[in-house]
Design a protein around this motif. Structure first.
Motif, PDB file in Angstrom:
ATOM      1  N   LYS A 294      15.267  50.363 -65.203  1.00  0.00           N
ATOM      2  CA  LYS A 294      14.961  51.187 -65.798  1.00  0.00           C
ATOM      3  C   LYS A 294      13.981  50.791 -67.454  1.00  0.00           C
ATOM      4  O   LYS A 294      13.069  50.766 -67.829  1.00  0.00           O
ATOM      5  CB  LYS A 294      14.684  52.821 -66.330  1.00  0.00           C
ATOM      6  N   ILE A 295      15.388  50.289 -68.201  1.00  0.00           N
ATOM      7  CA  ILE A 295      14.254  49.015 -69.435  1.00  0.00           C
ATOM      8  C   ILE A 295      13.173  48.421 -69.027  1.00  0.00           C
ATOM      9  O   ILE A 295      12.474  47.673 -69.646  1.00  0.00           O
ATOM     10  CB  ILE A 295      15.640  48.627 -70.253  1.00  0.00           C
TER      11      ILE A 295
ATOM     12  N   LEU B  25      11.227  53.967 -77.843  1.00  0.00           N
ATOM     13  CA  LEU B  25      11.353  55.245 -77.930  1.00  0.00           C
ATOM     14  C   LEU B  25      13.068  54.959 -77.321  1.00  0.00           C
ATOM     15  O   LEU B  25      13.961  55.657 -77.430  1.00  0.00           O
ATOM     16  CB  LEU B  25      11.425  56.264 -79.144  1.00  0.00           C
ATOM     17  N   LYS B  26      12.417  55.172 -76.019  1.00  0.00           N
ATOM     18  CA  LYS B  26      12.861  55.471 -74.828  1.00  0.00           C
ATOM     19  C   LYS B  26      14.113  53.600 -74.518  1.00  0.00           C
ATOM     20  O   LYS B  26      14.790  54.469 -74.054  1.00  0.00           O
ATOM     21  CB  LYS B  26      11.618  55.353 -73.170  1.00  0.00           C
ATOM     22  N   VAL B  27      13.507  52.896 -74.666  1.00  0.00           N
ATOM     23  CA  VAL B  27      14.596  51.750 -75.028  1.00  0.00           C
ATOM     24  C   VAL B  27      15.566  51.892 -75.602  1.00  0.00           C
ATOM     25  O   VAL B  27      16.889  52.085 -74.998  1.00  0.00           O
ATOM     26  CB  VAL B  27      13.548  49.764 -75.185  1.00  0.00           C
TER      27      VAL B  27
ATOM     28  N   THR C 208       9.454  48.410 -70.796  1.00  0.00           N
ATOM     29  CA  THR C 208       9.116  47.182 -71.371  1.00  0.00           C
ATOM     30  C   THR C 208       7.766  46.316 -70.211  1.00  0.00           C
ATOM     31  O   THR C 208       7.245  45.774 -71.331  1.00  0.00           O
ATOM     32  CB  THR C 208       9.846  46.135 -71.508  1.00  0.00           C
ATOM     33  N   SER C 209       7.871  46.598 -68.874  1.00  0.00           N
ATOM     34  CA  SER C 209       6.737  45.995 -68.308  1.00  0.00           C
ATOM     35  C   SER C 209       6.903  44.530 -68.962  1.00  0.00           C
ATOM     36  O   SER C 209       6.435  43.469 -68.296  1.00  0.00           O
ATOM     37  CB  SER C 209       5.201  46.206 -69.315  1.00  0.00           C
ATOM     38  N   ASP C 210       8.059  44.882 -67.839  1.00  0.00           N
ATOM     39  CA  ASP C 210       9.087  43.152 -67.568  1.00  0.00           C
ATOM     40  C   ASP C 210       9.658  42.664 -69.251  1.00  0.00           C
ATOM     41  O   ASP C 210       8.773  41.408 -68.585  1.00  0.00           O
ATOM     42  CB  ASP C 210       7.895  42.577 -66.622  1.00  0.00           C
TER      43      ASP C 210
ATOM     44  N   TYR D 247      13.603  41.542 -76.876  1.00  0.00           N
ATOM     45  CA  TYR D 247      13.573  42.029 -75.704  1.00  0.00           C
ATOM     46  C   TYR D 247      13.896  40.681 -75.146  1.00  0.00           C
ATOM     47  O   TYR D 247      14.268  40.578 -73.885  1.00  0.00           O
ATOM     48  CB  TYR D 247      11.922  41.407 -75.466  1.00  0.00           C
ATOM     49  N   ALA D 248      14.216  39.564 -75.753  1.00  0.00           N
ATOM     50  CA  ALA D 248      14.606  38.335 -75.346  1.00  0.00           C
ATOM     51  C   ALA D 248      16.236  38.690 -75.080  1.00  0.00           C
ATOM     52  O   ALA D 248      16.496  38.309 -73.873  1.00  0.00           O
ATOM     53  CB  ALA D 248      14.612  36.810 -75.971  1.00  0.00           C
ATOM     54  N   ARG D 249      16.956  39.104 -75.619  1.00  0.00           N
ATOM     55  CA  ARG D 249      18.642  39.925 -75.654  1.00  0.00           C
ATOM     56  C   ARG D 249      19.001  41.262 -74.774  1.00  0.00           C
ATOM     57  O   ARG D 249      19.831  40.542 -73.366  1.00  0.00           O
ATOM     58  CB  ARG D 249      18.983  40.064 -77.054  1.00  0.00           C
ATOM     59  N   LEU D 250      18.225  41.375 -74.559  1.00  0.00           N
ATOM     60  CA  LEU D 250      17.617  42.524 -73.090  1.00  0.00           C
ATOM     61  C   LEU D 250      17.736  42.113 -72.476  1.00  0.00           C
ATOM     62  O   LEU D 250      18.207  42.108 -71.140  1.00  0.00           O
ATOM     63  CB  LEU D 250      16.731  43.699 -73.366  1.00  0.00           C
ATOM     64  N   GLU D 251      16.649  41.164 -71.832  1.00  0.00           N
ATOM     65  CA  GLU D 251      16.521  40.650 -70.468  1.00  0.00           C
ATOM     66  C   GLU D 251      18.082  39.599 -70.553  1.00  0.00           C
ATOM     67  O   GLU D 251      18.584  39.450 -69.319  1.00  0.00           O
ATOM     68  CB  GLU D 251      15.415  39.763 -70.508  1.00  0.00           C
TER      69      GLU D 251
END
Length: 233
Positions: free
Chosen positions: A183-184, A121-123, A188-190, A205-209
């Motif tokens: 912050k993201i 939700l924070k992401v 997400t703990s890296d 997660y992969a695309r955000l990184e």
């Protein structure tokens, strides 16, 4: 690098190796998440698709990735107009496309998994804050600041101080965008995936990184190569 995917490649493996291919599968109504553990040939048969056409679409994504910036220091000796045009084509347009394409995935994952993983939700909140700010930032660069920088180079700017102040403002916006991305990463703990993460969860997660990396390279070109040419004068 040679195009690595064939008719025998598993759909899920293609997405895991190159997350942006998920857009191709989504467009062609191929389930790359729960139904991704099948070879591309079977996915083509199930959906009445043409294998050559699908492979061609995947190759376009692969080629775009392979041609992405590897060493931006090569731009140190390029003129400012060339750098600006490069930033717009390879960072602004690419970022706009990725923000648009990634949005529904971020929304879906937060809606489906947010109860069990409240960090999502924070992401969601941070992603949409980042999206809004980066879109506004890029629009301002193209409409106002980049034209001023080109005029600075030509000696045609009457109020140099105003132009410099706008560049400094852009750097502050870069700092804020970077803080949102940090912050993201923290929440997400890296980008560590939980054990119950589904394919779409992993994709987000992969695309955000990857978006983080794209943004940092974008900022590097401007903060460390383009802007110092004018701030140091």
């Amino acid at each position: 690098m040679t195009f690595p995917f064939t008719a025998n490649s598993l759909v899920k493996d293609i997405v895991n190796e190159l997350p942006k291919t998920s857009d191709v599968f989504k467009k062609n109504r191929i389930d790359f998440c729960c139904g991704g553990n099948i070879p591309l040939s079977l996915a083509v048969d199930q959906n009445g698709l043409n294998m050559d056409s699908l492979l061609a679409e995947l190759k376009l994504v692969f080629d775009k990735y392979e041609n992405a910036e590897k060493d931006v220091e090569v731009w140190t000796d390029s003129d400012s107009n060339t750098i600006i045009d490069h930033v717009i084509s390879n960072y602004h347009r690419v970022s706009e496309e990725e923000l648009s394409m990634l949005s529904p995935y971020v929304t879906k994952v937060s809606r489906v998994h947010g109860d069990n993983h409240p960090e999502l939700l924070k992401v969601y909140e941070l992603f949409y804050e980042f999206k809004k700010e980066l879109q506004e930032h890029m629009a301002k660069e193209e409409a106002v600041v980049f034209p001023l920088i080109k005029q600075l180079g030509d000696g045609k700017v009457e109020n140099r101080e105003e132009a410099i102040n706008l560049i400094i403002e852009l750097e502050k916006e870069h700092d804020h965008a970077g803080e949102i991305l940090r912050k993201i990463r923290a929440v997400t703990s890296d980008y560590t995936l939980p054990l119950d993460a589904c394919g779409t969860y992993r994709l987000v997660y992969a695309r955000l990184e990857a978006l983080e990396g794209l943004t940092f390279m974008h900022v590097h070109l401007e903060n460390n190569i383009l802007f110092p040419r004018y701030l140091s004068k």
